[in-house]
Design a protein around this motif. Structure first.
Motif, mmCIF file in Angstrom:
data_model
loop_
_atom_site.group_PDB
_atom_site.id
_atom_site.type_symbol
_atom_site.label_atom_id
_atom_site.label_comp_id
_atom_site.label_asym_id
_atom_site.label_seq_id
_atom_site.Cartn_x
_atom_site.Cartn_y
_atom_site.Cartn_z
ATOM 1 N N PRO A 164 31.300 36.267 35.988
ATOM 2 C CA PRO A 164 32.347 35.261 35.788
ATOM 3 C C PRO A 164 33.715 35.890 36.082
ATOM 4 O O PRO A 164 33.989 37.014 35.665
ATOM 5 N N VAL A 165 34.534 35.161 36.814
ATOM 6 C CA VAL A 165 35.851 35.664 37.225
ATOM 7 C C VAL A 165 36.902 34.612 36.909
ATOM 8 O O VAL A 165 36.701 33.424 37.185
ATOM 9 N N TYR A 166 38.019 35.053 36.342
ATOM 10 C CA TYR A 166 39.179 34.174 36.193
ATOM 11 C C TYR A 166 40.344 34.836 36.905
ATOM 12 O O TYR A 166 40.579 36.039 36.759
ATOM 13 N N ILE A 167 41.075 34.044 37.681
ATOM 14 C CA ILE A 167 42.219 34.556 38.428
ATOM 15 C C ILE A 167 43.479 33.849 37.947
ATOM 16 O O ILE A 167 43.571 32.623 38.013
ATOM 17 N N PHE A 168 44.435 34.640 37.440
ATOM 18 C CA PHE A 168 45.748 34.076 37.149
ATOM 19 C C PHE A 168 46.410 33.857 38.500
ATOM 20 O O PHE A 168 46.809 34.804 39.179
ATOM 21 N N ALA A 169 46.487 32.589 38.903
ATOM 22 C CA ALA A 169 46.941 32.221 40.243
ATOM 23 C C ALA A 169 48.434 32.483 40.406
ATOM 24 O O ALA A 169 49.262 31.934 39.673
ATOM 25 N N LEU A 192 31.868 34.735 26.216
ATOM 26 C CA LEU A 192 30.959 35.360 27.181
ATOM 27 C C LEU A 192 30.503 36.734 26.679
ATOM 28 O O LEU A 192 29.334 37.090 26.795
ATOM 29 N N SER A 193 31.426 37.477 26.100
ATOM 30 C CA SER A 193 31.097 38.802 25.556
ATOM 31 C C SER A 193 30.065 38.690 24.433
ATOM 32 O O SER A 193 29.158 39.521 24.330
ATOM 33 N N ASP A 194 30.188 37.663 23.609
ATOM 34 C CA ASP A 194 29.241 37.449 22.507
ATOM 35 C C ASP A 194 27.821 37.182 23.007
ATOM 36 O O ASP A 194 26.862 37.362 22.265
ATOM 37 N N THR A 195 27.693 36.740 24.255
ATOM 38 C CA THR A 195 26.367 36.481 24.822
ATOM 39 C C THR A 195 25.868 37.646 25.678
ATOM 40 O O THR A 195 24.843 37.536 26.338
ATOM 41 N N GLY A 196 26.639 38.740 25.701
ATOM 42 C CA GLY A 196 26.231 39.895 26.474
ATOM 43 C C GLY A 196 26.784 39.919 27.886
ATOM 44 O O GLY A 196 26.401 40.743 28.702
ATOM 45 N N SER A 197 27.666 39.009 28.191
ATOM 46 C CA SER A 197 28.281 38.959 29.513
ATOM 47 C C SER A 197 29.705 39.471 29.397
ATOM 48 O O SER A 197 30.055 40.190 28.471
ATOM 49 N N GLY A 198 30.534 39.103 30.313
ATOM 50 C CA GLY A 198 31.934 39.493 30.298
ATOM 51 C C GLY A 198 32.710 38.553 31.191
ATOM 52 O O GLY A 198 32.151 37.587 31.713
ATOM 53 N N LEU A 199 33.973 38.834 31.353
ATOM 54 C CA LEU A 199 34.822 38.031 32.225
ATOM 55 C C LEU A 199 35.734 38.982 32.978
ATOM 56 O O LEU A 199 36.497 39.732 32.372
ATOM 57 N N GLU A 200 35.631 38.966 34.291
ATOM 58 C CA GLU A 200 36.516 39.755 35.144
ATOM 59 C C GLU A 200 37.803 38.960 35.301
ATOM 60 O O GLU A 200 37.777 37.805 35.739
ATOM 61 N N ILE A 201 38.921 39.557 34.925
ATOM 62 C CA ILE A 201 40.212 38.878 35.003
ATOM 63 C C ILE A 201 41.040 39.548 36.089
ATOM 64 O O ILE A 201 41.213 40.758 36.088
ATOM 65 N N ARG A 202 41.522 38.741 37.014
ATOM 66 C CA ARG A 202 42.326 39.239 38.132
ATOM 67 C C ARG A 202 43.611 38.424 38.232
ATOM 68 O O ARG A 202 43.729 37.347 37.651
ATOM 69 N N VAL A 203 44.538 38.925 39.025
ATOM 70 C CA VAL A 203 45.812 38.267 39.295
ATOM 71 C C VAL A 203 45.974 38.185 40.803
ATOM 72 O O VAL A 203 45.668 39.147 41.511
ATOM 73 N N GLY A 204 46.417 37.040 41.302
ATOM 74 C CA GLY A 204 46.675 36.935 42.733
ATOM 75 C C GLY A 204 46.311 35.581 43.290
ATOM 76 O O GLY A 204 46.292 34.585 42.581
#
Length: 178
Positions: free
Chosen positions: A42-47, A98-110
């Protein structure tokens, strides 16, 4: 050991965990004996075109590679402090879920197209296969441009691009008022 097969899920305004239709579908896919991917990213990008990203720079002397996030006509900031706070809280909340389920979140900017292109290239260099990039369809000129840029990057990488219909709206909300 075979190389990882990665599905990238690009979150946009769909920052809810419990009733997210894409995460639900991914969960069902993992319960099947054969699924097309081994890993979810999972990825979130601060646009950069929507929120001022110069605050993410490591030093005050660094210059942002992106123009200020101001409106074209009047030059207003596109995202005020209350919206930025709400957005940050929403991102951290989905990251924790997501972390509570064993996953994570990749956070990027751009810019989404550039970020996805960089991720795809990075995985290619590590011999990891990205099988697809999924994201939610949104309305608006900039949103469509973002979708087009992500689609181009994914097609160049020869992976699947899937644009999901945002199911958080109901048909009655689209019907004209009487």
């Amino acid at each position: 050991m075979s190389s990882p097969r990665i599905l990238i899920y690009l979150l946009r305004r769909d920052l809810r965990f419990v009733d997210n239709p894409i995460l639900h579908d991914i969960s069902r896919s993992f319960q099947q004996s054969h699924h097309p991917f081994t890993h979810l990213l999972p990825v979130y990008i601060f646009a950069a075109q929507q929120i001022e990203v110069s605050g993410f720079l490591s030093s005050d002397s660094d210059r942002s590679p992106f123009p200020e996030a101001r409106s074209n006509v009047a030059g207003f900031w596109r995202c005020g402090p209350h919206r930025a706070k709400f957005l940050a809280e929403s991102v951290w909340d989905v990251k924790k879920s997501l972390s509570d389920t064993g996953s994570g979140l990749e956070i990027r900017v751009g810019m989404a197209g550039q970020v996805i292109q960089e991720l795809l290239e990075g995985f290619r260099q590590r011999s990891a296969e990205v099988v697809g990039v999924w994201m939610t369809n949104e309305e608006g000129v900039e949103e469509k441009r973002e979708e087009r840029d992500v689609r181009r990057a994914v097609e160049i990488a020869q992976a699947e691009f899937k644009l999901w219909t945002d199911e958080k709206y109901y048909i009655d909300e689209y019907a004209p008022m009487k």
